[in-house]
Write an enzyme that holds these catalytic residues in place. Structure first.
Site, short mmCIF file in Angstrom:
data_model
loop_
_atom_site.label_atom_id
_atom_site.label_comp_id
_atom_site.label_asym_id
_atom_site.label_seq_id
_atom_site.Cartn_x
_atom_site.Cartn_y
_atom_site.Cartn_z
CB ALA A 36 7.04 -0.34 0.73
CD GLN A 74 1.64 6.60 4.40
OE1 GLN A 74 2.50 6.29 5.22
NE2 GLN A 74 1.76 7.69 3.66
CB SER A 75 3.75 -0.54 2.34
OG SER A 75 4.53 -1.66 2.69
CG ASN A 76 4.56 0.37 8.59
OD1 ASN A 76 4.85 1.55 8.72
ND2 ASN A 76 3.42 -0.14 9.04
CB ALA A 133 -0.90 -0.01 1.24
#
Ligand SMILES: *Cc1c(COP(=O)(O)O)cnc(C)c1O
Length: 322
Positions: free
Chosen positions: A80, A76-78, A74
């Protein structure tokens, strides 16, 4: 990717286990019952649970001589963000294939992705299959350009990545031998699967956040792959009651959990994962599934940048200013 991959070290272990007596009393436990396992304090890229998984996955990528990491998530992916940090630490390029479009806001994790030097490819508003296709396309383009890409699975949740949390289970047993329940958010499932592999299904309480369609099946499949033993999805302790309107929404019990944890212990949770996990622990105490007098550990999996990536959470928090 080879399965007997060497691990690469991305942080210092073990993470601390800290008492949370004021929070314990606030949610109906005895002061000495509740402890916080601080995987949010891991010293890479803002910290969080993906670092333990990436030590295994990126270790395998290095053995395969990869020179660029590709992953999905997403906006806001942590995961990533921490893949970007792992790449920066090891001198590998990183391409993040993110859901949505450019220009919808750039705070939180996305700002850190930029600082960490990742390249972002926007996949549009698509489903999980569409995300996988977009990642395959990026990998194919990189290969055509003579690069050696390694595809890091969604959330780092392969059986290989879950080994990081089987190790964490051993760490926890050394720190709290009388552990009765460890509570964790369950997103892509690898964290819970690794803990179940190390502790058994009876000592792990997962709180589903809405990231996958069938969390019990997802976790059980990973446990089977990791251990080679059977795992009955119905035997897993999973709460499904904290999803609310979905991943991107902010349910009231989550807002309450964020405020209670911050005000009793000075510890900040995030609105997507750890806030839901804490709301799930509160519900589990109310239901008698987690009881006073038992050693309970709450796994703080990180995610603080996501608080600043959530307009709803920032508005609610600012409205609490007195
Ligand atoms: C990804 C994530 C989780 C969930 O872990 P999974 O292994 O994907 O289930 C929990 N908390 C935070 C902060 C995360 O980023």
């Amino acid at each position: 990717m080879t399965s007997d991959a060497r691990q690469v070290r991305l942080a210092s272990w073990p993470t601390p286990l800290e008492p949370a007596p004021r929070l314990a009393r606030a949610i109906g436990l005895e002061a000495d019952d509740l402890w916080l396992k601080r995987d949010d304090l891991v010293g890479l890229g803002g910290g969080g649970n993906k670092v333990r998984k990436l030590e295994w996955i990126v270790g395998a990528a290095l053995e395969d001589d990869a020179d660029v990491l590709v992953t999905t998530g997403a906006a806001q992916s942590n995961h990533a963000r921490l893949t970007a940090a792992a790449g920066a630490r090891l001198g590998l390029d990183v391409v993040l294939v993110l859901k949505g479009e450019a220009g919808r806001g750039s705070s939180g994790n996305l700002a850190l992705d930029g600082l960490l030097g990742a390249r972002v490819v926007w996949a549009g508003d698509t489903d999980n299959a569409g995300m996988a296709d977009a990642a395959d396309q990026v990998v194919a383009d990189l290969v055509r350009d003579g690069r050696r890409p390694a595809l890091v699975p969604f959330g780092g949740s392969s059986a290989l990545g879950a080994r990081g949390y089987r190790e964490c289970a051993d760490e926890l047993l050394a720190q709290a031998p009388d552990l009765r329940t460890v509570v964790t958010a369950a997103g892509s499932g690898g964290t819970m699967a690794g803990l179940v592999a190390g502790l058994g299904d009876d000592r792990v309480l997962g709180v589903h956040v809405g990231a996958v369609a069938d969390p019990a099946r997802t976790v059980a499949d990973l446990v089977v792959e990791l251990t080679g033993a059977d795992c009955d999805p119905h035997g897993l302790r999973l709460r499904l009651d904290q999803v609310g309107g979905g991943y991107a929404t902010l349910p009231e019990p989550v807002v309450a959990a964020l405020a209670t944890t911050a005000r009793t212990e000075g510890v900040v949770l995030d609105p997507v994962y750890t806030g839901r996990a804490m709301a799930g622990l509160v519900a589990a105490v109310e239901a008698g599934d987690v009881r006073p007098g038992e050693r309970t550990v709450f796994l703080h999996t990180g995610g603080l940048p996501g608080l600043f990536g959530s307009a709803a959470a920032v508005l609610r928090a600012e409205a609490m200013l007195r």
